[in-house]
Design a protein around this motif. Structure first.
Motif, PDB file in Angstrom:
ATOM      1  N   GLY A 145       0.780  -1.134  -0.041  1.00 24.82           N
ATOM      2  CA  GLY A 145      -0.022   0.131  -0.114  1.00 24.82           C
ATOM      3  C   GLY A 145       0.740   1.198  -0.062  1.00 24.82           C
ATOM      4  O   GLY A 145       0.428   2.269   0.402  1.00 24.82           O
ATOM      5  N   MET A 146       2.093   1.115  -0.450  1.00 19.59           N
ATOM      6  CA  MET A 146       2.876   2.388  -0.300  1.00 19.59           C
ATOM      7  C   MET A 146       2.459   3.120  -1.457  1.00 19.59           C
ATOM      8  O   MET A 146       2.167   2.779  -2.578  1.00 19.59           O
ATOM      9  CB  MET A 146       4.323   2.034  -0.464  1.00 19.59           C
ATOM     10  CG  MET A 146       4.936   1.415   0.622  1.00 19.59           C
ATOM     11  SD  MET A 146       6.688   0.949   0.587  1.00 19.59           S
ATOM     12  CE  MET A 146       7.285   2.434   0.906  1.00 19.59           C
ATOM     13  N   THR A 147       2.571   4.664  -1.370  1.00 14.40           N
ATOM     14  CA  THR A 147       2.306   5.394  -2.480  1.00 14.40           C
ATOM     15  C   THR A 147       3.340   5.565  -3.193  1.00 14.40           C
ATOM     16  O   THR A 147       4.663   4.925  -3.022  1.00 14.40           O
ATOM     17  CB  THR A 147       2.174   6.878  -2.139  1.00 14.40           C
ATOM     18  OG1 THR A 147       3.029   7.602  -1.332  1.00 14.40           O
ATOM     19  CG2 THR A 147       0.858   6.934  -0.964  1.00 14.40           C
ATOM     20  N   LEU A 148       3.468   6.055  -4.552  1.00 16.68           N
ATOM     21  CA  LEU A 148       4.423   6.177  -5.331  1.00 16.68           C
ATOM     22  C   LEU A 148       5.779   6.804  -4.749  1.00 16.68           C
ATOM     23  O   LEU A 148       7.064   6.713  -4.982  1.00 16.68           O
ATOM     24  CB  LEU A 148       3.913   6.882  -6.916  1.00 16.68           C
ATOM     25  CG  LEU A 148       5.298   7.280  -7.823  1.00 16.68           C
ATOM     26  CD1 LEU A 148       6.027   5.810  -8.204  1.00 16.68           C
ATOM     27  CD2 LEU A 148       4.868   7.756  -9.148  1.00 16.68           C
ATOM     28  N   ALA A 149       5.266   8.011  -4.144  1.00 16.68           N
ATOM     29  CA  ALA A 149       6.507   8.967  -3.630  1.00 16.68           C
ATOM     30  C   ALA A 149       7.251   8.199  -2.352  1.00 16.68           C
ATOM     31  O   ALA A 149       8.308   8.060  -2.233  1.00 16.68           O
ATOM     32  CB  ALA A 149       6.101  10.111  -2.995  1.00 16.68           C
ATOM     33  N   GLU A 150       6.449   7.322  -1.710  1.00 20.54           N
ATOM     34  CA  GLU A 150       7.184   6.764  -0.670  1.00 20.54           C
ATOM     35  C   GLU A 150       7.700   5.519  -0.964  1.00 20.54           C
ATOM     36  O   GLU A 150       8.988   5.271  -0.711  1.00 20.54           O
ATOM     37  CB  GLU A 150       5.825   5.819   0.380  1.00 20.54           C
ATOM     38  CG  GLU A 150       5.142   6.926   1.164  1.00 20.54           C
ATOM     39  CD  GLU A 150       4.028   6.372   1.731  1.00 20.54           C
ATOM     40  OE1 GLU A 150       3.269   7.008   2.971  1.00 20.54           O
ATOM     41  OE2 GLU A 150       3.626   5.271   1.291  1.00 20.54           O
ATOM     42  N   ALA A 151       7.446   4.909  -2.439  1.00 19.07           N
ATOM     43  CA  ALA A 151       8.040   3.737  -2.723  1.00 19.07           C
ATOM     44  C   ALA A 151       9.361   4.309  -3.477  1.00 19.07           C
ATOM     45  O   ALA A 151      10.611   3.775  -3.523  1.00 19.07           O
ATOM     46  CB  ALA A 151       7.462   2.828  -3.679  1.00 19.07           C
ATOM     47  N   LEU A 152       9.170   5.400  -4.165  1.00 15.19           N
ATOM     48  CA  LEU A 152      10.632   6.087  -4.726  1.00 15.19           C
ATOM     49  C   LEU A 152      11.605   6.596  -3.674  1.00 15.19           C
ATOM     50  O   LEU A 152      12.888   6.156  -3.698  1.00 15.19           O
ATOM     51  CB  LEU A 152      10.217   7.227  -5.542  1.00 15.19           C
ATOM     52  CG  LEU A 152      11.311   8.142  -6.018  1.00 15.19           C
ATOM     53  CD1 LEU A 152      11.962   7.129  -7.342  1.00 15.19           C
ATOM     54  CD2 LEU A 152      10.742   9.222  -6.906  1.00 15.19           C
ATOM     55  N   LYS A 153      11.142   6.994  -2.621  1.00 12.43           N
ATOM     56  CA  LYS A 153      12.053   7.283  -1.504  1.00 12.43           C
ATOM     57  C   LYS A 153      12.655   6.372  -0.795  1.00 12.43           C
ATOM     58  O   LYS A 153      13.982   6.450  -0.793  1.00 12.43           O
ATOM     59  CB  LYS A 153      11.174   8.292  -0.410  1.00 12.43           C
ATOM     60  CG  LYS A 153      12.037   8.765   0.771  1.00 12.43           C
ATOM     61  CD  LYS A 153      11.312   9.218   1.818  1.00 12.43           C
ATOM     62  CE  LYS A 153      12.168   9.745   3.059  1.00 12.43           C
ATOM     63  NZ  LYS A 153      11.279  10.438   4.123  1.00 12.43           N
ATOM     64  N   LEU A 154      12.041   5.377  -0.550  1.00 13.44           N
ATOM     65  CA  LEU A 154      12.762   4.052  -0.144  1.00 13.44           C
ATOM     66  C   LEU A 154      13.712   3.363  -1.058  1.00 13.44           C
ATOM     67  O   LEU A 154      14.674   3.142  -0.869  1.00 13.44           O
ATOM     68  CB  LEU A 154      11.637   3.086   0.038  1.00 13.44           C
ATOM     69  CG  LEU A 154      12.119   1.568   0.699  1.00 13.44           C
ATOM     70  CD1 LEU A 154      12.921   1.796   2.001  1.00 13.44           C
ATOM     71  CD2 LEU A 154      10.834   0.461   0.720  1.00 13.44           C
ATOM     72  N   ALA A 155      13.237   3.424  -2.266  1.00  9.93           N
ATOM     73  CA  ALA A 155      14.285   2.910  -3.419  1.00  9.93           C
ATOM     74  C   ALA A 155      15.324   3.833  -3.528  1.00  9.93           C
ATOM     75  O   ALA A 155      16.674   3.158  -3.544  1.00  9.93           O
ATOM     76  CB  ALA A 155      13.537   2.612  -4.883  1.00  9.93           C
ATOM     77  N   VAL A 156      15.313   4.982  -3.487  1.00  8.12           N
ATOM     78  CA  VAL A 156      16.550   5.753  -3.375  1.00  8.12           C
ATOM     79  C   VAL A 156      17.480   5.611  -2.325  1.00  8.12           C
ATOM     80  O   VAL A 156      18.557   5.702  -2.370  1.00  8.12           O
ATOM     81  CB  VAL A 156      16.037   7.331  -3.723  1.00  8.12           C
ATOM     82  CG1 VAL A 156      17.393   8.368  -3.649  1.00  8.12           C
ATOM     83  CG2 VAL A 156      15.548   7.399  -5.135  1.00  8.12           C
ATOM     84  N   GLU A 157      16.878   5.484  -1.170  1.00  5.08           N
ATOM     85  CA  GLU A 157      17.518   5.488   0.126  1.00  5.08           C
ATOM     86  C   GLU A 157      18.412   4.291   0.171  1.00  5.08           C
ATOM     87  O   GLU A 157      19.563   4.107   0.623  1.00  5.08           O
ATOM     88  CB  GLU A 157      16.740   5.389   1.436  1.00  5.08           C
ATOM     89  CG  GLU A 157      16.044   6.735   1.616  1.00  5.08           C
ATOM     90  CD  GLU A 157      14.976   6.729   2.805  1.00  5.08           C
ATOM     91  OE1 GLU A 157      14.782   5.487   2.953  1.00  5.08           O
ATOM     92  OE2 GLU A 157      14.561   7.686   3.554  1.00  5.08           O
ATOM     93  N   SER A 158      17.671   3.194  -0.625  1.00  3.58           N
ATOM     94  CA  SER A 158      18.261   1.683  -0.483  1.00  3.58           C
ATOM     95  C   SER A 158      19.803   2.000  -1.730  1.00  3.58           C
ATOM     96  O   SER A 158      20.589   1.335  -1.163  1.00  3.58           O
ATOM     97  CB  SER A 158      17.276   0.566  -0.907  1.00  3.58           C
ATOM     98  OG  SER A 158      16.897   0.846  -2.361  1.00  3.58           O
ATOM     99  N   LEU A 159      19.470   2.618  -2.777  1.00  3.19           N
ATOM    100  CA  LEU A 159      20.349   2.461  -3.360  1.00  3.19           C
ATOM    101  C   LEU A 159      21.629   3.447  -3.107  1.00  3.19           C
ATOM    102  O   LEU A 159      22.845   3.551  -3.547  1.00  3.19           O
ATOM    103  CB  LEU A 159      19.869   3.310  -4.838  1.00  3.19           C
ATOM    104  CG  LEU A 159      19.234   2.428  -5.736  1.00  3.19           C
ATOM    105  CD1 LEU A 159      18.387   3.151  -6.961  1.00  3.19           C
ATOM    106  CD2 LEU A 159      19.818   1.154  -6.301  1.00  3.19           C
ATOM    107  N   ALA A 160      21.463   4.525  -2.401  1.00  2.79           N
ATOM    108  CA  ALA A 160      22.229   5.610  -1.573  1.00  2.79           C
ATOM    109  C   ALA A 160      23.157   5.022  -0.666  1.00  2.79           C
ATOM    110  O   ALA A 160      24.249   5.422  -0.274  1.00  2.79           O
ATOM    111  CB  ALA A 160      21.596   6.571  -1.167  1.00  2.79           C
ATOM    112  N   ARG A 161      22.920   3.733  -0.051  1.00  6.97           N
ATOM    113  CA  ARG A 161      23.788   3.122   0.952  1.00  6.97           C
ATOM    114  C   ARG A 161      24.707   2.270   0.404  1.00  6.97           C
ATOM    115  O   ARG A 161      24.819   1.522  -0.589  1.00  6.97           O
ATOM    116  CB  ARG A 161      22.876   2.139   1.674  1.00  6.97           C
ATOM    117  CG  ARG A 161      21.728   2.815   2.632  1.00  6.97           C
ATOM    118  CD  ARG A 161      21.076   1.925   3.335  1.00  6.97           C
ATOM    119  NE  ARG A 161      21.664   0.944   4.243  1.00  6.97           N
ATOM    120  CZ  ARG A 161      21.587   1.468   5.358  1.00  6.97           C
ATOM    121  NH1 ARG A 161      21.403   2.874   5.757  1.00  6.97           N
ATOM    122  NH2 ARG A 161      22.777   0.919   6.510  1.00  6.97           N
ATOM    123  N   ASP A 162      26.010   2.770   0.783  1.00  5.99           N
ATOM    124  CA  ASP A 162      27.079   2.112   0.168  1.00  5.99           C
ATOM    125  C   ASP A 162      27.710   0.768   1.268  1.00  5.99           C
ATOM    126  O   ASP A 162      27.095   0.445   2.160  1.00  5.99           O
ATOM    127  CB  ASP A 162      28.404   3.025   0.246  1.00  5.99           C
ATOM    128  CG  ASP A 162      28.802   3.347   1.611  1.00  5.99           C
ATOM    129  OD1 ASP A 162      28.661   2.880   2.659  1.00  5.99           O
ATOM    130  OD2 ASP A 162      29.372   4.573   1.669  1.00  5.99           O
TER     131      ASP A 162
END
Length: 258
Positions: free
Chosen positions: A173-190
């Motif tokens: 049930g995540m919105t697009l904005a919430e899903a995008l934020k989570l995806a970018v946060e996950s990609l930004a982790r080294d």
């Protein structure tokens, strides 16, 4: 007479798998998540010409990591398969499951052949359904196996760390904005647990949006719309027509383009 060099079949396959995994791990990651209105694709990709995420057919999209020329050949083959099947039978007969089976056969044949090196690619094939429970996401590693995924999946780069991060935080049930934020946060982790800042220019983002009135559900998120979503100033996928990627003839979003 010298004794021929012998390598057991198990060792030979293990070496080929290790070779492919190392090649895939050198690429930047791609993340695919389900959200309330469809399926979101996010890749770290500063290029605007060489896409990691592409449309295959009406409700089906493709994402890949690894060697570009290899997964681009697979993408083109998938478009041809989908077009031919849809023309010969019916558009509804083109499914992500059928496409995943075709890719699995191709990758499996190449991986098991001693005459050529294995493909250094990992694929994701996704199809958006009428509801979230009907969405389909399949991950295809280099050896041609098929993994049925749900919720979220990451491939390439430090995929294991990203997948663990997504599994802990992704929810239905995540919105697009919430899903995008989570995806970018996950990609930004080294790999060391630190975080980078990823801008819209460094990302390739697309969706399969089940709410689109047209038959083709694939759409890239570009320009102002993507920036507003990243900044938290937008909550939907409404976009000015001028910002949408041009849709050419046929089923692929840009026939003849990479």
């Amino acid at each position: 007479m010298s004794t021929p060099f012998y390598v057991s079949p198990q060792q030979a396959m293990a070496d080929r798998a290790e070779y492919a995994r190392k090649g895939i791990a050198r690429g930047r990651s791609v993340v695919v998540l389900q959200y309330t209105d469809g399926v979101l694709f996010v890749a770290e990709n500063p290029s605007r010409a060489l896409h990691k995420v592409s449309e295959i057919y009406d409700r089906i999209a493709f994402a890949a990591v690894g060697k570009y020329n290899e997964f681009e050949n697979l993408r083109i083959g998938g478009v041809r398969y989908a077009d031919l099947r849809g023309y010969t039978y019916d558009r509804d007969d083109v499914t992500a499951r059928g496409l995943a089976n075709v890719y699995a056969q191709t990758l499996g044949t190449i991986f098991s052949s001693a005459a050529e090196k294995p493909y250094e690619v990992e694929l994701i094939v996704a199809e958006v359904g009428a509801g979230p429970e009907d969405d389909q996401i399949y991950r295809l590693p280099h050896d041609g196996s098929i993994v049925d995924e749900h919720g979220s999946v990451a491939v390439g780069g430090n995929a294991d760390q990203i997948s663990s991060y997504l599994d802990q935080r992704h929810r239905d049930g995540m919105t697009l904005a919430e899903a995008l934020k989570l995806a970018v946060e996950s990609l930004a982790r080294d790999n060391n647990g630190g975080e980078r800042t990823l801008t819209a220019e460094q990302l390739e983002v697309a969706v399969l949006d089940r709410t689109r009135p047209q038959q083709r559900k694939f759409k890239r998120l570009l320009g102002r719309q993507l920036s507003r979503l990243l900044d938290g100033h937008a909550t939907d996928v409404s976009v000015d027509e001028a910002e949408e990627a041009p849709a050419g003839p046929g089923t692929d979003e840009a026939q003849g383009a990479s």
